[in-house]
Design an enzyme around this catalytic site. Sequence first.
Site, short mmCIF file in Angstrom:
data_model
loop_
_atom_site.label_atom_id
_atom_site.label_comp_id
_atom_site.label_asym_id
_atom_site.label_seq_id
_atom_site.Cartn_x
_atom_site.Cartn_y
_atom_site.Cartn_z
N ASN A 9 0.87 -1.18 0.00
CA ASN A 9 0.00 0.00 0.00
C ASN A 9 0.91 1.23 0.00
OD1 ASN A 9 -1.83 2.02 0.48
ND2 ASN A 9 -2.34 1.37 2.57
N LYS A 11 0.10 4.26 -0.28
CA LYS A 11 -0.53 5.46 0.29
C LYS A 11 -0.25 6.66 -0.63
CE LYS A 11 -0.27 3.31 4.77
NZ LYS A 11 -0.17 3.44 6.20
N HIS A 96 -9.58 1.39 4.78
CA HIS A 96 -8.31 1.62 5.49
C HIS A 96 -8.57 2.59 6.64
CE1 HIS A 96 -4.27 2.78 6.47
NE2 HIS A 96 -3.86 1.70 5.85
N GLU A 98 -6.96 4.96 7.74
CA GLU A 98 -6.72 6.38 7.41
C GLU A 98 -7.93 7.00 6.73
OE1 GLU A 98 -2.98 5.76 5.42
OE2 GLU A 98 -2.08 5.26 7.36
N GLU A 168 -5.58 -4.66 10.65
CA GLU A 168 -4.59 -3.60 10.83
C GLU A 168 -4.88 -2.83 12.11
OE1 GLU A 168 -2.57 -2.60 6.82
OE2 GLU A 168 -4.18 -1.19 7.18
N GLY A 174 2.37 2.41 10.83
CA GLY A 174 3.34 3.49 10.66
C GLY A 174 4.04 3.90 11.95
N SER A 213 3.20 -1.97 10.46
CA SER A 213 4.65 -2.07 10.70
C SER A 213 5.23 -3.44 10.37
CB SER A 213 4.98 -1.66 12.13
OG SER A 213 4.61 -0.31 12.34
P1 PGA Z 1 2.72 0.41 7.70
O1 PGA Z 1 1.27 0.62 7.05
O2 PGA Z 1 3.27 -0.89 7.15
O3 PGA Z 1 3.52 1.61 7.25
O4 PGA Z 1 2.53 0.34 9.17
C1 PGA Z 1 0.39 -0.46 6.85
C2 PGA Z 1 -0.92 0.01 6.28
O5 PGA Z 1 -1.40 1.06 6.72
O6 PGA Z 1 -1.48 -0.62 5.38
#
Ligand code: PGA
Length: 251
Positions: A9, A11, A96, A98, A168, A174, A213
């Site tokens: 992903n 983003k 997601h 976000e 997630e 992140g 992560s």
């Molecule tokens: P990350 O993001 O691996 O940077 O923690 C995962 C995601 O949000 O899909």
Amino acid sequence: MRKKLVAGNWKMNGSLTENTALINSLTRQQSRFKTVQVALIPPFPYLFQAQQLLTSTNLSWGAQDISTEPQVGAFTGEVSASMLLDFACQYVIVGHSERRQRHHETDQEVATKAKIAIENGLKPIICVGESLVEREKGETLSVLYRQTDAVLNTLSLPQLQHVILAYEPIWAIGTGKSATAQQVQEVHQALRQRVAAMDWVAAQGLNILYGGSVKPANALELMSLPDVDGALVGGASLVAEDFIAIIEAAA
Ligand code: PGA
């Protein structure tokens, strides 16, 4: 046996130049990951580029979101399923955290997006996850069931076969702080049982990805868990060698 899926992903990252370099580094190594499905999920404007560079490779691609509107029309800023199909997307991320947090997407909107994706032959990667406050209050499973049930109650039984879930935990995205193997297995097993209560066969074939992560250092432990069927990778998917190491951990 479920074939694992590792999806990157991106983003809101990338540029034409950076994407070409990243995609070329990955496709050069593609013979190393034949036993895993790999998908790249760039921002919408780069889907054409992804299609150009990934057609006839082992890698698939998809989009980060889809409209709740089933047909094209006067919906400024939205992208329809038919548009994703124009660029031969196979996958689309929905729900997601976000987007749930920043754009106030509801469980029902996420479920509607998943349904529209499936009706158009796209595989939705449906994200679910609890916040740190919810985990600390002991609400992890109730939050995850609420998010998942919205999807299960919206899809028909045959449509369930096309679902991909991604667990997630919001506090792990992140932050560099991944959930522990035990926390992940517990949740994945519970989610599979939840789906099994509706359709046992769909539950056995269901890919449940872990995201939050994921990095080369923790990928092997996470990918070895019995109910983990791949990874949804954010930050580490932007670095070719890290993403390849995660794919190899899933192989
Ligand atoms: P990350 O993001 O691996 O940077 O923690 C995962 C995601 O949000 O899909």
